[in-house]
Motif scaffolding. Structure first.
Motif, short mmCIF file in Angstrom:
data_model
loop_
_atom_site.label_atom_id
_atom_site.label_comp_id
_atom_site.label_asym_id
_atom_site.label_seq_id
_atom_site.Cartn_x
_atom_site.Cartn_y
_atom_site.Cartn_z
N ILE A 137 0.75 -1.14 -0.10
CA ILE A 137 0.11 -0.01 -0.06
C ILE A 137 0.93 1.35 -0.22
O ILE A 137 0.56 2.18 -0.72
CB ILE A 137 -0.80 0.02 1.10
CG1 ILE A 137 -1.67 -1.36 1.22
CG2 ILE A 137 -1.63 1.53 1.35
CD1 ILE A 137 -3.09 -0.98 1.18
N LEU A 138 1.81 1.15 0.77
CA LEU A 138 2.85 2.52 0.85
C LEU A 138 3.98 2.52 -0.14
O LEU A 138 4.80 3.25 -0.10
CB LEU A 138 3.24 2.60 2.26
CG LEU A 138 2.28 2.72 3.24
CD1 LEU A 138 2.63 2.88 4.75
CD2 LEU A 138 1.36 4.22 3.18
N LEU A 139 3.91 1.53 -0.99
CA LEU A 139 5.24 1.48 -1.95
C LEU A 139 5.15 2.66 -2.82
O LEU A 139 6.35 3.13 -3.03
CB LEU A 139 5.05 0.02 -2.64
CG LEU A 139 5.82 -1.00 -2.25
CD1 LEU A 139 5.91 -2.02 -3.38
CD2 LEU A 139 7.22 -0.68 -1.72
N ILE A 162 -8.81 -8.31 -8.76
CA ILE A 162 -10.10 -7.79 -8.63
C ILE A 162 -10.50 -6.91 -7.27
O ILE A 162 -10.58 -7.19 -6.42
CB ILE A 162 -11.20 -8.77 -8.72
CG1 ILE A 162 -11.08 -9.83 -9.89
CG2 ILE A 162 -12.68 -8.24 -8.92
CD1 ILE A 162 -11.99 -11.10 -9.77
N PRO A 163 -10.38 -5.52 -7.57
CA PRO A 163 -10.57 -4.52 -6.47
C PRO A 163 -11.52 -4.95 -5.45
O PRO A 163 -11.33 -4.79 -4.37
CB PRO A 163 -10.73 -3.21 -7.21
CG PRO A 163 -10.01 -3.14 -8.68
CD PRO A 163 -10.34 -4.69 -9.11
N ILE A 169 -11.28 -9.90 1.10
CA ILE A 169 -10.11 -10.78 1.63
C ILE A 169 -9.38 -9.55 2.61
O ILE A 169 -9.02 -10.32 3.60
CB ILE A 169 -9.13 -10.93 0.61
CG1 ILE A 169 -9.76 -12.11 -0.50
CG2 ILE A 169 -7.91 -11.68 1.07
CD1 ILE A 169 -9.05 -12.20 -1.80
N SER A 170 -9.40 -8.32 2.41
CA SER A 170 -8.53 -7.61 3.46
C SER A 170 -9.27 -6.75 4.07
O SER A 170 -8.75 -6.00 4.91
CB SER A 170 -7.61 -6.79 2.26
OG SER A 170 -8.32 -5.77 1.78
N ARG A 171 -10.42 -6.67 4.10
CA ARG A 171 -11.37 -6.03 4.99
C ARG A 171 -10.80 -4.33 4.88
O ARG A 171 -11.39 -3.71 5.75
CB ARG A 171 -11.25 -6.38 6.46
CG ARG A 171 -11.60 -7.91 6.84
CD ARG A 171 -12.09 -8.09 8.28
NE ARG A 171 -12.14 -9.53 8.54
CZ ARG A 171 -11.03 -10.24 9.20
NH1 ARG A 171 -9.94 -9.80 9.55
NH2 ARG A 171 -11.07 -11.34 9.52
N ARG A 172 -10.64 -4.01 3.71
CA ARG A 172 -10.25 -2.55 3.24
C ARG A 172 -11.07 -2.37 2.08
O ARG A 172 -11.09 -3.04 1.08
CB ARG A 172 -9.00 -2.27 3.53
CG ARG A 172 -8.29 -2.28 4.97
CD ARG A 172 -8.98 -1.31 5.56
NE ARG A 172 -8.39 -1.02 7.19
CZ ARG A 172 -9.03 -1.59 8.18
NH1 ARG A 172 -10.11 -2.30 7.91
NH2 ARG A 172 -8.49 -1.55 9.42
N PRO A 173 -11.16 -1.02 1.86
CA PRO A 173 -11.73 -0.69 0.56
C PRO A 173 -11.19 -0.82 -0.76
O PRO A 173 -9.93 -0.84 -0.63
CB PRO A 173 -12.10 0.77 0.56
CG PRO A 173 -11.63 1.26 2.05
CD PRO A 173 -11.08 0.12 2.74
N TYR A 178 -6.02 -0.46 -5.64
CA TYR A 178 -5.34 0.54 -6.59
C TYR A 178 -4.09 0.98 -6.00
O TYR A 178 -3.17 1.25 -6.98
CB TYR A 178 -6.27 1.51 -7.23
CG TYR A 178 -7.46 1.10 -7.71
CD1 TYR A 178 -7.34 0.84 -8.89
CD2 TYR A 178 -8.83 0.70 -7.19
CE1 TYR A 178 -8.35 0.37 -9.74
CE2 TYR A 178 -9.45 0.41 -7.78
CZ TYR A 178 -9.63 0.13 -9.28
OH TYR A 178 -10.66 -0.29 -10.17
N LYS A 179 -3.67 1.21 -4.82
CA LYS A 179 -2.43 1.67 -4.36
C LYS A 179 -1.67 0.48 -4.62
O LYS A 179 -0.41 0.79 -5.01
CB LYS A 179 -2.60 2.18 -2.80
CG LYS A 179 -3.40 3.26 -2.84
CD LYS A 179 -3.37 3.78 -1.21
CE LYS A 179 -4.42 4.93 -1.02
NZ LYS A 179 -4.86 5.24 0.32
N VAL A 180 -1.99 -0.89 -4.11
CA VAL A 180 -1.00 -1.90 -4.22
C VAL A 180 -0.55 -2.21 -5.52
O VAL A 180 0.52 -2.13 -5.91
CB VAL A 180 -1.66 -3.13 -3.74
CG1 VAL A 180 -0.49 -4.17 -3.90
CG2 VAL A 180 -2.06 -2.80 -2.35
#
Ligand SMILES: Nc1nc2c(ncn2[C@@H]2O[C@H](COP(=O)(O)OP(=O)(O)OP(=O)(O)O)[C@@H](O)[C@H]2O)c(=O)[nH]1
Ligand SMILES: C[S@@+](CC[C@H](N)C(=O)[O-])C[C@H]1O[C@@H](n2cnc3c(N)ncnc32)[C@H](O)[C@@H]1O
Ligand code: SF4
Ligand code: SF4
Length: 556
Positions: A137-139, A162-163, A169-173, A178-180
């Motif tokens: 995410i922070l890359l 698939i966003p 899977i990650s319990r985040r939006p 897209y950041k990853v």
């Protein structure tokens, strides 16, 4: 499952004897002169640990279902996490003993603000590889600084292309996906000669196994290796065997689309089995911790963010280097603590189904304060956590004289790791006595429920395979042969069951043979009970066993 331990061990380290005062430094020093690798980092199975994984954070900006319990994890207060100075001291100490590969992990390591400073100092240690495993995410923000601080191997975790699925899977939006993705794309292009790039994908049945070939397709034009990871059980992740997609299943799936999917040679100590598709730039790997463990070539040790040395990913045994450092321990004292812990490392993990029942830290914390932790100063890693766990400390440290009871009177599984691997066999018998009518129905194969003898035979074999799950202190063993024979005795109106079990292992199979005979007998009872309950199961007994320290044969 094959045990690679024997073939992979380059040479056996002499066992370090227990001494009463606990100081074994002298013995380690003497071994330093004769071993080809650090005595402190060579375990008693001859494995040389040159790879250190250091977790630098317990926090994370994702909540992956397979890694984090739903309710989250209790975090260690930051004063109890290793400082950058402590991380560097530990790394330097391991490097002085031959560690040449360090991988920074977490939690999410990029959340740690002083990470580039830590990596810069690792860079000064002349290591062959400085890796980082990140959710990416922070890359987009931190990649250039990481590269310039000296990272040489970046592994990014992404389980779906698939966003919307990412959210599940990650319990985040989905925006986080897209950041990853942006981070991955940047890494593919930025200074490619400076570091390797791998993408880690934990495969779960019914969740993302339909995307395996889409991930493989990414290797076509890009310099990225994709590694599929078998889903592993950790405390709180609700692991279920049905959700685990095995290496073989994944290979089969890929070969349907890419028939020329080729297996490559693997270095003996790698976590991943490597494959390639001719013409593709990147490779494909499988991390088969569950279906085909790679413990025989294990060269890994890990330091948790709160400073515990954990010698095995799946073991509860931990020793606090943080406490030792903060109590003023010298490097030599630290080395002797490390050496002792490495000596206790077990040859392999407990096997897939046993792992699922073991208590271990959640994955995110392997990488706080936790009920399973042991501090070096409280006890010498003692025996109170032997829940089917091959990494539990050896029973040689107990003061108890009862082998299945520890010093506090609690049940424990005996440590058999010192015993010789031999071929062992056991035969057990059970008798099921039936009424005239029932016996006739069995003999004529006319029982309503079906073919009693065939079903009982299969049940016996299955029973043998499940023995260690049924008998609490029984070791899980590889069974090489189970034979269950059922003989109708017309004179006595009974079925005599004879079960044979065979293994090549450190302990015997009499419990497997006895379980096979008993389960077959119970199955006959179950198949026949509709015809009346005057069925008795008698004479469950061991007939003979061979291959161990003491052979046995029943005098009949
Ligand atoms: N059984 C087992 N699995 C491990 C161990 N270390 C890593 N893994 C598995 O490998 C996965 C990927 O780990 P990474 O952090 O990318 O490290 P790595 O595979 O050692 O990295 P490389 O340096 O690229 O080989 C983890 O999620 C685990 O599933 C280990 O010591 N034992
Ligand atoms: C614990 S994470 C820490 C580093 C970073 N946050 C990340 O996700 O890459 C390290 C690796 O462990 C993997 N992992 C976590 N839980 C797992 C599980 N139950 N089974 C298999 N791999 C798992 C992740 O996919 C990731 O590749
Ligand atoms: S796998 Fe990595 S990103 Fe996912 S919750 Fe665990 S530590 Fe965080
Ligand atoms: S499970 Fe333990 S012994 Fe096996 S490879 Fe992983 S860390 Fe090494």
């Amino acid at each position: 499952m094959e045990d690679a331990t024997a073939s992979a061990s380059p040479r056996l380290a002499p066992t370090v004897k227990e001494t009463r005062n606990g100081s074994r430094l002298e013995e380690f020093r003497m071994k330093q002169d004769v071993l080809p690798f650090s005595a402190f980092l060579t375990d008693k199975h001859g494995r040389q640990h040159n790879y250190l994984r250091i977790s630098v954070s317990e926090r994370c900006n994702l909540r992956c279902t397979y890694c984090m319990p739903e309710e989250g994890v209790p975090l260690t207060p930051s004063s109890k996490l290793l400082s950058a100075t402590e991380v560097v001291r530990v790394a330097k100490l391991f490097a002085s003993q031959g560690v040449d590969k360090v991988r920074i992990t977490g939690g999410e390591p990029l959340l740690r603000k002083d990470l580039p400073r830590i990596i810069e100092q690792l860079h000064e240690m002349n290591l062959k590889s400085i890796g980082i495993t990140t959710n990416g995410i922070l890359l987009p923000r931190l990649l250039p600084e990481l590269i310039s601080s000296g990272v040489t191997a970046i592994n990014i975790s992404l389980d779906t292309l698939i966003p919307q699925k990412f959210e599940k899977i990650s319990r985040r939006p989905p925006s986080a996906w897209y950041k990853v993705w942006k981070g991955i794309k940047m890494a593919e292009k930025l200074d490619p000669q400076k570091y390797t790039l791998k993408l880690n994908c934990v495969v779960q049945g019914g969740i993302n196994d339909d995307e395996i070939c889409d991930f493989v397709a990414l290797t076509k034009d890009q310099r990225i290796d994709i590694r599929f990871i078998e889903y592993m059980p950790f405390s709180g992740n609700k692991w279920d065997v049905a959700k685990m997609v095995s290496y073989q299943q994944m290979v089969d799936t890929i070969r349907k689309v890419y028939p020329d999917f080729q297996k490559l040679e693997d270095p003996w100590n790698h976590t991943a089995k490597a494959f390639r598709i001719p013409g593709h730039v990147g490779q494909v790997g499988f991390i088969t911790s569950m279906s085909e463990h790679f413990c025989g070539g294990c060269n890994r040790l890990r330091i948790t963010a709160d400073g515990n040395l954990k010698v095995c990913l799946f073991g509860n045994a931990e020793v606090s280097l943080r406490d030792a450092m903060r109590d003023g321990a010298s490097d030599e004292k630290l080395l002797s603590l490390i050496g002792d812990a490495v000596q206790r490392k077990h040859p392999k993990h407990a096997g897939m189904l046993n792992l699922a029942k073991m208590e271990n830290r959640p994955m995110i914390l392997i990488g706080g304060h936790h009920q399973l932790l042991r501090s070096f100063s409280t006890t010498k890693l003692d025996n109170n956590n032997n829940n089917n766990n091959p990494d539990s400390p050896s029973s040689t440290t107990t003061s108890s004289s009862l082998s299945h009871v520890d010093s506090r009177g609690k049940a424990q599984m005996v440590d058999v790791s010192e015993k010789k691997v031999t071929t062992r066999e056991a035969v057990a018998e059970a008798t099921v006595n039936l009424s005239h009518e029932t016996f006739q129905a069995v003999a004529d194969n006319k029982m309503k429920k079906g073919d009693v003898l065939t079903v009982a035979q299969i049940a016996g074999i299955m029973g043998a395979k499940h023995t260690s799950n049924l008998i609490p202190l029984c070791h899980p063993l590889p069974l090489h042969k189970v034979d269950v024979n059922l003989e109708l005795n017309y004179e006595r109106r009974c079925v005599i069951i004879r079960a044979l079990a065979k293994t090549t292992a450190m302990t015997g199979v009499e419990m497997e043979a006895l379980t096979a005979a008993t389960v077959a007998a119970l199955t006959i009872y179950d198949m026949c009970k509709a015809m009346g309950h005057s069925i008795t199961i008698t004479d469950i007994k061991l007939i003979k066993k061979s291959g161990g320290k003491s052979d046995y044969s029943l005098k009949q």
